[in-house]
Design a protein around this motif. Structure first.
Motif, mmCIF file in Angstrom:
data_model
loop_
_atom_site.group_PDB
_atom_site.id
_atom_site.type_symbol
_atom_site.label_atom_id
_atom_site.label_comp_id
_atom_site.label_asym_id
_atom_site.label_seq_id
_atom_site.Cartn_x
_atom_site.Cartn_y
_atom_site.Cartn_z
ATOM 1 N N ALA A 69 35.681 -18.984 -62.469
ATOM 2 C CA ALA A 69 37.020 -18.466 -62.197
ATOM 3 C C ALA A 69 37.823 -19.544 -61.467
ATOM 4 C CB ALA A 69 36.944 -17.200 -61.347
ATOM 5 N N ILE A 70 38.992 -19.844 -61.979
ATOM 6 C CA ILE A 70 39.891 -20.828 -61.373
ATOM 7 C C ILE A 70 41.100 -20.081 -60.817
ATOM 8 C CG2 ILE A 70 41.179 -22.964 -61.695
ATOM 9 C CD1 ILE A 70 38.215 -23.252 -62.268
ATOM 10 N N LEU A 71 41.327 -20.201 -59.514
ATOM 11 C CA LEU A 71 42.445 -19.515 -58.870
ATOM 12 C C LEU A 71 43.671 -20.422 -58.840
ATOM 13 C CD1 LEU A 71 40.695 -17.915 -55.759
ATOM 14 C CD2 LEU A 71 41.043 -16.929 -58.013
ATOM 15 N N SER A 72 44.824 -19.827 -59.090
ATOM 16 C CA SER A 72 46.063 -20.588 -58.988
ATOM 17 C C SER A 72 46.444 -20.750 -57.521
ATOM 18 C CB SER A 72 47.189 -19.874 -59.746
ATOM 19 O OG SER A 72 47.442 -18.611 -59.147
ATOM 20 N N GLU A 73 47.283 -21.710 -57.236
ATOM 21 C CA GLU A 73 47.783 -21.915 -55.886
ATOM 22 C C GLU A 73 48.797 -20.821 -55.554
ATOM 23 O OE1 GLU A 73 46.707 -24.174 -53.863
ATOM 24 O OE2 GLU A 73 45.525 -25.402 -55.245
ATOM 25 N N GLY A 74 49.153 -20.729 -54.276
ATOM 26 C CA GLY A 74 50.234 -19.831 -53.905
ATOM 27 C C GLY A 74 49.791 -18.609 -53.134
ATOM 28 N N GLU A 75 50.739 -17.767 -52.843
ATOM 29 C CA GLU A 75 50.513 -16.577 -52.021
ATOM 30 C C GLU A 75 49.530 -15.627 -52.709
ATOM 31 O OE1 GLU A 75 53.157 -12.975 -49.964
ATOM 32 O OE2 GLU A 75 54.115 -14.573 -51.137
ATOM 33 N N GLY A 76 48.649 -15.057 -51.907
ATOM 34 C CA GLY A 76 47.691 -14.090 -52.425
ATOM 35 C C GLY A 76 46.377 -14.684 -52.890
ATOM 36 N N ARG A 77 46.210 -16.009 -52.789
ATOM 37 C CA ARG A 77 44.974 -16.620 -53.278
ATOM 38 C C ARG A 77 43.764 -16.149 -52.484
ATOM 39 N NH1 ARG A 77 43.621 -23.063 -53.601
ATOM 40 N NH2 ARG A 77 43.507 -22.788 -51.345
ATOM 41 N N GLY A 122 25.827 -11.236 -69.789
ATOM 42 C CA GLY A 122 26.170 -10.556 -71.026
ATOM 43 C C GLY A 122 27.363 -9.629 -70.923
ATOM 44 N N GLN A 123 27.991 -9.579 -69.733
ATOM 45 C CA GLN A 123 29.154 -8.715 -69.589
ATOM 46 C C GLN A 123 30.361 -9.337 -70.294
ATOM 47 O OE1 GLN A 123 28.027 -10.899 -67.409
ATOM 48 N NE2 GLN A 123 29.185 -10.932 -65.500
ATOM 49 N N GLN A 124 31.359 -8.528 -70.549
ATOM 50 C CA GLN A 124 32.573 -9.032 -71.194
ATOM 51 C C GLN A 124 33.313 -9.969 -70.244
ATOM 52 O OE1 GLN A 124 35.187 -5.934 -72.531
ATOM 53 N NE2 GLN A 124 36.629 -7.335 -73.498
ATOM 54 N N LEU A 125 33.779 -11.080 -70.785
ATOM 55 C CA LEU A 125 34.517 -12.042 -69.971
ATOM 56 C C LEU A 125 35.810 -11.398 -69.482
ATOM 57 C CD1 LEU A 125 34.488 -15.066 -69.065
ATOM 58 C CD2 LEU A 125 35.995 -15.503 -71.016
ATOM 59 N N PRO A 126 36.069 -11.434 -68.158
ATOM 60 C CA PRO A 126 37.316 -10.856 -67.661
ATOM 61 C C PRO A 126 38.532 -11.518 -68.297
ATOM 62 C CG PRO A 126 35.810 -11.364 -65.847
ATOM 63 C CD PRO A 126 35.242 -11.994 -67.077
ATOM 64 N N ARG A 127 39.628 -10.772 -68.359
ATOM 65 C CA ARG A 127 40.858 -11.295 -68.954
ATOM 66 C C ARG A 127 41.540 -12.259 -67.983
ATOM 67 N NH1 ARG A 127 44.955 -6.986 -71.354
ATOM 68 N NH2 ARG A 127 43.101 -6.712 -72.680
ATOM 69 N N SER A 128 41.912 -13.430 -68.465
ATOM 70 C CA SER A 128 42.610 -14.401 -67.633
ATOM 71 C C SER A 128 44.066 -13.987 -67.432
ATOM 72 C CB SER A 128 42.564 -15.790 -68.272
ATOM 73 O OG SER A 128 41.237 -16.272 -68.357
ATOM 74 N N SER A 129 44.669 -14.537 -66.380
ATOM 75 C CA SER A 129 46.074 -14.285 -66.090
ATOM 76 C C SER A 129 46.668 -15.555 -65.512
ATOM 77 C CB SER A 129 46.214 -13.130 -65.095
ATOM 78 O OG SER A 129 45.714 -13.520 -63.823
ATOM 79 N N ASP A 130 47.933 -15.477 -65.099
ATOM 80 C CA ASP A 130 48.525 -16.646 -64.474
ATOM 81 C C ASP A 130 48.008 -16.863 -63.056
ATOM 82 O OD1 ASP A 130 49.732 -14.390 -63.471
ATOM 83 O OD2 ASP A 130 51.736 -15.275 -63.355
ATOM 84 N N LYS A 131 47.236 -15.890 -62.521
ATOM 85 C CA LYS A 131 46.664 -15.991 -61.178
ATOM 86 C C LYS A 131 45.203 -16.443 -61.187
ATOM 87 C CE LYS A 131 50.458 -14.340 -59.344
ATOM 88 N NZ LYS A 131 51.372 -15.196 -58.559
ATOM 89 N N ILE A 132 44.446 -15.994 -62.213
ATOM 90 C CA ILE A 132 43.026 -16.340 -62.331
ATOM 91 C C ILE A 132 42.716 -16.679 -63.783
ATOM 92 C CG2 ILE A 132 40.639 -15.655 -61.865
ATOM 93 C CD1 ILE A 132 41.678 -13.425 -60.093
#
Length: 296
Positions: free
Chosen positions: A117-125, A151-161
């Motif tokens: 998981a790669i977190l974006s910079e900014g508020e709420g990180r 084997g779980q489903q890969l979580p959906r990415s977003s502009d935050k993660i």
């Protein structure tokens, strides 16, 4: 006092020796083990009675229930002078995620595959990072976290993660695990669990032990799961090659499974006879309840 009742009191004393006691967390364990598989609702009088058997007074219980309600775990219904508490949607979803991990047995399911998981910079990180660690991710860097792919489903990415799948060779898996998780601390926790419950297991395996009273079985069972829950939800379920030698986690799970399977039905007798909901008696457990701690 029977030997089993003495063991019960020892476990209660151990619970009270932990500072802070966190009574609200014990109530979570009660709901997860006893109430969630039976419809998710329980009379406040039953909650108070169970907690009093663990040595927690009614005032502390009321405060803990108010906290759980305000935090979104529970919702209250009043009928006359009686209060009933039901798991919220959030509470049900949390238990649905945690239950398979708490009541599993056998070796870890992870292999050489990982979710990054790669977190974006900014508020709420920091809040997003805390959320991910609660989901079993370990921290490699302030904005990079990893978790075994079981084997779980890969979580959906977003502009935050952003989530990605990757593979690491065995030697790299060991390095990643040691960097991302405090495995020695978890190992020590499992060893203490084994030390705490080994005598109880030996007692239950003796054919000549006294009959098990339903209330004693229920209280020991709840405390057992409370102690186990606090360990396994911190356990990232790493692949075997990434674990320290003589990993105590598998031993602790088998120990818990043996004790739980011996006490389970005795504790259910107390719930059948005493527990109440807005509709009357607590409904019987769902079928999945009887699959807990079953061999793979």
């Amino acid at each position: 006092m029977s030997i089993l009742e003495t063991e019960q009191q020892r476990l209660i004393n151990r619970f009270h020796a932990q500072k802070p006691i966190r009574s609200w967390s014990m109530i979570i364990s009660i709901f997860g083990d006893c109430v969630a598989p039976r419809g998710g609702e329980l009379w406040m009088g039953n909650i108070t009675e169970i907690m009093q058997m663990i040595g927690v007074n009614s005032g502390v219980v009321r405060t803990a229930m108010s906290r759980l309600a305000s935090d979104g775990w529970l919702e209250r219904t009043r009928i006359g002078r009686n209060s009933f508490y039901r798991l919220t949607k959030m509470g049900c979803e949390a238990f649905d995620q945690a239950t398979p991990r708490i009541y599993a047995r056998g070796p870890a399911r992870g292999d050489a595959n990982w979710i990054t998981a790669i977190l974006s910079e900014g508020e709420g990180r920091s809040e997003r990072r805390e959320y991910l660690t609660d989901q079993g991710f370990g921290i490699l860097a302030p904005n990079v976290l990893i978790k075994p792919d079981i084997g779980q489903q890969l979580p959906r990415s977003s502009d935050k993660i952003v989530f990605m799948q990757s593979m690491a060779p065995p030697e790299k898996a060991v390095q990643l695990a040691r960097q991302a998780w405090n495995l020695e601390g978890l190992q020590q926790g499992y060893r203490e669990f084994i030390e705490t419950y080994s005598d109880l297991q030996a007692l239950l395996e003796c054919e000549g032990h006294a009959p098990i009273a339903p209330e004693t079985a229920l209280i020991i069972r709840v405390i057992l799961i409370h102690d186990l829950r606090r360990l396994v939800l911190r356990d990232p379920e790493l692949p075997l090659q990434a674990l320290p030698e003589k990993w105590a986690g598998s031993v602790a799970r088998e120990l818990a499974a043996g004790i739980y399977n011996t006490l389970r039905d005795h504790g259910e007798i107390w719930l059948d006879s005493n527990a109440r909901t807005t509709a009357g008696a607590l409904p019987p457990p769902e079928p999945a309840f009887f699959e807990r701690f079953q061999p793979l």
